[in-house]
Design a protein around this motif. Structure first.
Motif, PDB file in Angstrom:
ATOM      1  N   ASN A  39      22.465  12.404  -1.973  1.00 55.44           N
ATOM      2  CA  ASN A  39      23.550  11.432  -1.901  1.00 55.44           C
ATOM      3  C   ASN A  39      23.735  10.631  -3.179  1.00 55.44           C
ATOM      4  N   GLY A  40      22.988  10.968  -4.202  1.00 50.26           N
ATOM      5  CA  GLY A  40      23.158  10.317  -5.492  1.00 50.26           C
ATOM      6  C   GLY A  40      23.680  11.310  -6.506  1.00 50.26           C
ATOM      7  N   VAL A  41      22.759  11.968  -7.196  1.00 54.85           N
ATOM      8  CA  VAL A  41      23.107  12.889  -8.270  1.00 54.85           C
ATOM      9  C   VAL A  41      23.996  14.030  -7.780  1.00 54.85           C
ATOM     10  N   VAL A  42      23.614  14.678  -6.689  1.00 50.19           N
ATOM     11  CA  VAL A  42      24.338  15.868  -6.246  1.00 50.19           C
ATOM     12  C   VAL A  42      25.733  15.509  -5.747  1.00 50.19           C
ATOM     13  N   ARG A  43      25.841  14.466  -4.962  1.00 53.99           N
ATOM     14  CA  ARG A  43      27.156  14.068  -4.442  1.00 53.99           C
ATOM     15  C   ARG A  43      28.123  13.761  -5.584  1.00 53.99           C
ATOM     16  N   LYS A  44      27.641  13.052  -6.599  1.00 54.03           N
ATOM     17  CA  LYS A  44      28.491  12.729  -7.735  1.00 54.03           C
ATOM     18  C   LYS A  44      28.887  13.981  -8.506  1.00 54.03           C
ATOM     19  N   ARG A  45      27.958  14.911  -8.644  1.00 51.29           N
ATOM     20  CA  ARG A  45      28.257  16.146  -9.383  1.00 51.29           C
ATOM     21  C   ARG A  45      29.342  16.955  -8.685  1.00 51.29           C
ATOM     22  N   LEU A  46      29.388  16.882  -7.353  1.00 52.85           N
ATOM     23  CA  LEU A  46      30.390  17.607  -6.581  1.00 52.85           C
ATOM     24  C   LEU A  46      31.675  16.807  -6.398  1.00 52.85           C
ATOM     25  N   ALA A  47      31.698  15.579  -6.918  1.00 47.37           N
ATOM     26  CA  ALA A  47      32.855  14.692  -6.747  1.00 47.37           C
ATOM     27  C   ALA A  47      33.208  14.564  -5.268  1.00 47.37           C
ATOM     28  N   ALA A  48      32.184  14.397  -4.438  1.00 46.87           N
ATOM     29  CA  ALA A  48      32.364  14.354  -2.988  1.00 46.87           C
ATOM     30  C   ALA A  48      32.135  12.940  -2.458  1.00 46.87           C
ATOM     31  N   ARG A  49      32.770  12.653  -1.348  1.00 48.66           N
ATOM     32  CA  ARG A  49      32.529  11.377  -0.664  1.00 48.66           C
ATOM     33  C   ARG A  49      31.234  11.426   0.138  1.00 48.66           C
ATOM     34  N   LYS A  50      30.948  12.605   0.705  1.00 50.04           N
ATOM     35  CA  LYS A  50      29.730  12.787   1.484  1.00 50.04           C
ATOM     36  C   LYS A  50      29.067  14.089   1.068  1.00 50.04           C
ATOM     37  N   ALA A  51      27.765  14.094   1.102  1.00 52.32           N
ATOM     38  CA  ALA A  51      27.014  15.304   0.784  1.00 52.32           C
ATOM     39  C   ALA A  51      25.826  15.409   1.724  1.00 52.32           C
ATOM     40  N   SER A  52      25.518  16.624   2.120  1.00 51.25           N
ATOM     41  CA  SER A  52      24.387  16.856   3.027  1.00 51.25           C
ATOM     42  C   SER A  52      23.938  18.300   2.869  1.00 51.25           C
ATOM     43  N   PHE A  53      22.783  18.606   3.437  1.00 49.89           N
ATOM     44  CA  PHE A  53      22.320  19.987   3.424  1.00 49.89           C
ATOM     45  C   PHE A  53      23.302  20.843   4.215  1.00 49.89           C
ATOM     46  N   ALA A  54      23.652  21.991   3.663  1.00 53.49           N
ATOM     47  CA  ALA A  54      24.588  22.874   4.350  1.00 53.49           C
ATOM     48  C   ALA A  54      23.959  23.394   5.637  1.00 53.49           C
ATOM     49  N   PRO A  55      24.746  23.561   6.700  1.00 49.64           N
ATOM     50  CA  PRO A  55      24.212  24.152   7.936  1.00 49.64           C
ATOM     51  C   PRO A  55      23.599  25.523   7.650  1.00 49.64           C
ATOM     52  N   MET A  56      22.577  25.873   8.405  1.00 51.35           N
ATOM     53  CA  MET A  56      21.866  27.123   8.172  1.00 51.35           C
ATOM     54  C   MET A  56      22.808  28.326   8.190  1.00 51.35           C
ATOM     55  N   GLU A  57      23.704  28.380   9.168  1.00 50.89           N
ATOM     56  CA  GLU A  57      24.608  29.526   9.276  1.00 50.89           C
ATOM     57  C   GLU A  57      25.481  29.650   8.035  1.00 50.89           C
ATOM     58  N   ASP A  58      25.986  28.531   7.533  1.00 47.93           N
ATOM     59  CA  ASP A  58      26.818  28.564   6.333  1.00 47.93           C
ATOM     60  C   ASP A  58      26.007  29.007   5.118  1.00 47.93           C
ATOM     61  N   ALA A  59      24.802  28.466   4.985  1.00 44.61           N
ATOM     62  CA  ALA A  59      23.974  28.809   3.834  1.00 44.61           C
ATOM     63  C   ALA A  59      23.651  30.303   3.813  1.00 44.61           C
ATOM     64  N   VAL A  60      23.326  30.852   4.954  1.00 44.60           N
ATOM     65  CA  VAL A  60      22.976  32.274   5.047  1.00 44.60           C
ATOM     66  C   VAL A  60      24.200  33.150   4.783  1.00 44.60           C
ATOM     67  N   THR A  61      25.312  32.804   5.404  1.00 48.80           N
ATOM     68  CA  THR A  61      26.523  33.617   5.257  1.00 48.80           C
ATOM     69  C   THR A  61      27.044  33.603   3.828  1.00 48.80           C
ATOM     70  N   LEU A  62      27.065  32.437   3.204  1.00 47.87           N
ATOM     71  CA  LEU A  62      27.649  32.308   1.871  1.00 47.87           C
ATOM     72  C   LEU A  62      26.766  32.891   0.768  1.00 47.87           C
ATOM     73  N   THR A  63      25.456  32.870   0.968  1.00 46.70           N
ATOM     74  CA  THR A  63      24.551  33.373  -0.063  1.00 46.70           C
ATOM     75  C   THR A  63      24.173  34.832   0.128  1.00 46.70           C
ATOM     76  N   GLY A  64      24.259  35.331   1.348  1.00 49.89           N
ATOM     77  CA  GLY A  64      23.778  36.675   1.627  1.00 49.89           C
ATOM     78  C   GLY A  64      22.267  36.760   1.619  1.00 49.89           C
ATOM     79  N   MET A  65      21.617  35.623   1.820  1.00 47.50           N
ATOM     80  CA  MET A  65      20.155  35.551   1.804  1.00 47.50           C
ATOM     81  C   MET A  65      19.635  35.012   3.132  1.00 47.50           C
ATOM     82  N   GLU A  66      18.351  35.179   3.356  1.00 46.41           N
ATOM     83  CA  GLU A  66      17.746  34.698   4.584  1.00 46.41           C
ATOM     84  C   GLU A  66      17.370  33.226   4.450  1.00 46.41           C
ATOM     85  N   PHE A  67      17.544  32.483   5.524  1.00 46.59           N
ATOM     86  CA  PHE A  67      17.168  31.077   5.508  1.00 46.59           C
ATOM     87  C   PHE A  67      15.654  30.968   5.339  1.00 46.59           C
TER      88      PHE A  67
END
Length: 222
Positions: free
Chosen positions: A149-177
Motif C-alpha cells: 500500500n506504499g511503494v507498489v500502490r504508487k508505482r501502479l498509480a492505483a487508489r487501492k492495492a492488494s494481493f491478487a486473488p489466487m485464481e487471477d494470479a494463476v490464470t494470468l501467469t500460467g503458473m501454479e500458486f
C-alpha cells in the motif's frame, strides 16, 4: 523507504546516479533525498558486477541448501518460464525438484536447509483505480514483506492495492500458486525487485511449479 529495481522503467529513468548513491541503492538503504527509489540503471550495474545482467552473462553458481541442483530442463519449470529462459544464457541458472507439499517458503527452507535470507518470494499485486485494474509483481526476500500500500500502490498509480486473488494470479501467469516466479511473467507487468534481493549472491525463487525451485545469481533478475 527501501530501494527497488523495476525492469520496465523507460530509458529516461535509467538514472546516471553518482557512485555512492548507486551503492546505497544496491544495499537497500537509499534515503528520501535519493529520488523515488526506483532504479533500472543496468549500465551502472555492469560496472558493479562486471557483466551485462540484461543478458544474464553470469558465472555458474552452486545452489543453496541440500537440493539436487542441476541444469534447467523444461520438465522442471512452467511453460512461460521455459520460454523466457530460452532467451537467456543459462550458465548460472539451476533448478531442483522438491516435494510440492513443502513448497511454501518456511516449510521449504526448513526441509532443504536453505537460509530464509537466500529465498525470494514473488507476489502478484492488483492495483485498482475505478474500473481499471493493473498488475505488478514484487520480489522480496522471505525475511521481508512487500510494501503493497506504499511503494507498489504508487508505482501502479492505483487508489487501492492488494494481493491478487489466487485464481487471477494463476490464470494470468500460467503458473501454479506457490510457485510463481518473476521469470516469464506478462511483459506489460512491472516487476519490482527489493534491493535487498540484489544484495544476495544467489537467491532461490519459484519455477512456476510447486514441485521445483530455481537458484540463480541475484543480479540476473535486474
Amino acid at each position: 523507504p527501501p530501494a527497488w529495481v523495476d525492469r520496465h522503467d523507460p530509458p529516461a529513468v535509467l538514472l546516471h546516479v553518482h557512485g555512492h548513491v548507486m551503492r546505497r541503492l544496491v544495499l537497500g538503504v537509499a534515503g528520501a533525498d535519493d529520488g523515488d527509489g526506483f532504479v533500472a540503471a543496468q549500465n551502472a550495474f555492469d560496472g558493479l558486477v562486471g557483466a551485462h545482467v540484461s543478458h544474464s552473462t553470469v558465472g555458474r553458481v552452486n545452489g543453496p541448501g541440500n537440493l539436487p541442483w542441476t541444469e534447467v530442463t523444461e520438465q522442471l519449470v512452467a511453460r512461460p518460464v521455459a520460454a523466457a529462459l530460452a532467451t537467456w544464457d543459462r550458465a548460472g541458472v539451476l533448478a531442483a525438484p522438491i516435494d510440492p507439499d513443502v513448497a511454501d517458503t518456511a516449510a521449504f527452507c526448513e526441509s532443504y536447509q536453505v537460509d530464509m535470507a537466500d529465498s525470494a518470494n514473488c507476489v502478484v499485486i492488483a492495483g485498482r483505480r475505478g474500473d481499471d485494474t493493473r498488475y505488478a509483481a514484487c520480489v522480496v526476500l522471505a525475511t521481508t514483506r512487500a510494501d503493497v500500500n506504499g511503494v507498489v500502490r504508487k508505482r501502479l498509480a492505483a487508489r487501492k492495492a492488494s494481493f491478487a486473488p489466487m485464481e487471477d494470479a494463476v490464470t494470468l501467469t500460467g503458473m501454479e500458486f506457490g510457485g510463481i516466479t518473476p521469470i516469464g511473467l506478462p511483459q506489460t507487468w512491472p516487476v519490482l525487485i527489493d534491493a535487498a534481493v540484489l544484495k544476495r549472491e544467489v537467491v532461490v525463487i519459484g519455477s512456476g511449479l510447486r514441485r521445483s525451485k530455481i537458484a540463480l545469481p541475484s543480479v540476473a533478475l535486474a
